[in-house]
Each structure stands twice: as C-alpha cells, then as structure tokens.
Design an enzyme around this catalytic site. Sequence first.
Site, short mmCIF file in Angstrom:
data_model
loop_
_atom_site.label_atom_id
_atom_site.label_comp_id
_atom_site.label_asym_id
_atom_site.label_seq_id
_atom_site.Cartn_x
_atom_site.Cartn_y
_atom_site.Cartn_z
CE1 TYR A 219 -3.81 -2.29 0.30
CE2 TYR A 219 -2.64 -3.25 2.16
CZ TYR A 219 -3.66 -3.30 1.23
OH TYR A 219 -4.53 -4.37 1.23
CG HIS B 98 -7.20 4.63 0.85
ND1 HIS B 98 -8.07 5.70 0.92
CD2 HIS B 98 -7.86 3.60 1.46
CE1 HIS B 98 -9.18 5.34 1.54
NE2 HIS B 98 -9.08 4.07 1.88
CG ASN C 233 -12.51 0.61 5.82
OD1 ASN C 233 -12.10 1.67 5.34
ND2 ASN C 233 -13.06 -0.33 5.10
CG ASP D 248 -7.58 9.02 0.87
OD1 ASP D 248 -7.51 8.63 2.05
OD2 ASP D 248 -8.38 8.52 0.04
CG ASN E 26 -15.67 3.54 4.48
OD1 ASN E 26 -16.76 4.06 4.71
ND2 ASN E 26 -15.47 2.74 3.46
#
Length: 188
Positions: free
Chosen positions: A14, A19, A66, A92, A113
């Site tokens: 990631y 994100h 989340n 973001d 979220n």
Amino acid sequence: MYIIVGLGNPGNQYAGTRHNIGFSAITALCDKYGIQMDTKKHKAVCGKGFIGGTKVLLAMPQTFMNLSGESVRELVDFYKIDPESELLIIYDDIALAPGKLRIRAQGSAGGHNGIKNIIAHLGTQKFARVRVGVGEKPRGWDLADYVLGRFPKEEESTIREALDRVTEACETIVTDSVESAMNQFNGA
C-alpha cells in the site's frame, strides 16, 4: 501536546498509494522535523518530537483504514488530549483535485470510511483535519482499485509539493490555529 495522525493502510503493497497519502504526510513531517517513528503502541507506529517548539506525537495507525478509530481512541485516551484542540488527522480526498488541500476544524466524514470510524470511536466530529486531494476516480473504475492505486508519473511532482504544503499547514495549526491554516492553505 498535539497528536497528528496520518491515515493509510499498513504493508508495503500500500506504500505510495492514494489512500496512503496520510502516511506519506507523516513521513514528510518526520523528514522535515527530524522525528523518528520508533515506537509501536496504541495500534500505531509513533514518533515524538517538536514542530515549531510544540511537542507532537506523530502516528500511523496499523489497523487498516476502516478501523483507524481504534488507534485514534487509544491515543486520545492514553495521552488525555482534547480532540477538539489537540488532534489533527491527515487523509486522502477524492473530491479534491490532486495536490489540493482542504483544512477544517470539524465536519462530517464525507464518505471517508477511516474518518467515519474515528468519529464513531471518539463520539465527535470536532477534530481538525487536513484533506489532501488525490483526484476523482475515472468513470467506470472501482473506487477501491482507484484509491489503492499509485499516482501517475505526471502527478508525482504535484503530490510532492502538496506534501510540502501539508508540513507547513501542520506547523501553522500546532503553533497558531486551524483557522490561520485554513486562511493560508485552503484554495491555494
């Protein structure tokens, strides 16, 4: 003390994704202010230091986006800070053009979220936030695929400049006020 939390997802797969712009902002703050992210606690990787003479704790939750509220709640409780005046979240925003900043003293989750989870765990929307634009998802794309994708080459310099502005905005927030940072960086 101010707690500055950058949102993202843990794991090398990631790193550098849209994100994870919150994690990138924390890295930029570490580089600029010589802060080491050398502690793992409260479901986050943390580092303590000073920004403009103000003591700060930087944090990158390791709970996945989340569930960010779990880590933020632990940090707020352990350090006994007031979220309204001593917490800043960087994340973001697909509703903003790449590199554009939007700073607010409070507000809704706006469909994010990670922020929804933080609001649920804190029981308040009253905490400062710096939203960093990552651009709108292209038509026909899946939202998750878009935000978990990397910035195209042509946007990399825009994002680097945005991260420089984020570090300046954070210093303005912790040494002056959210309102001052809003006046200086929103719309720029």
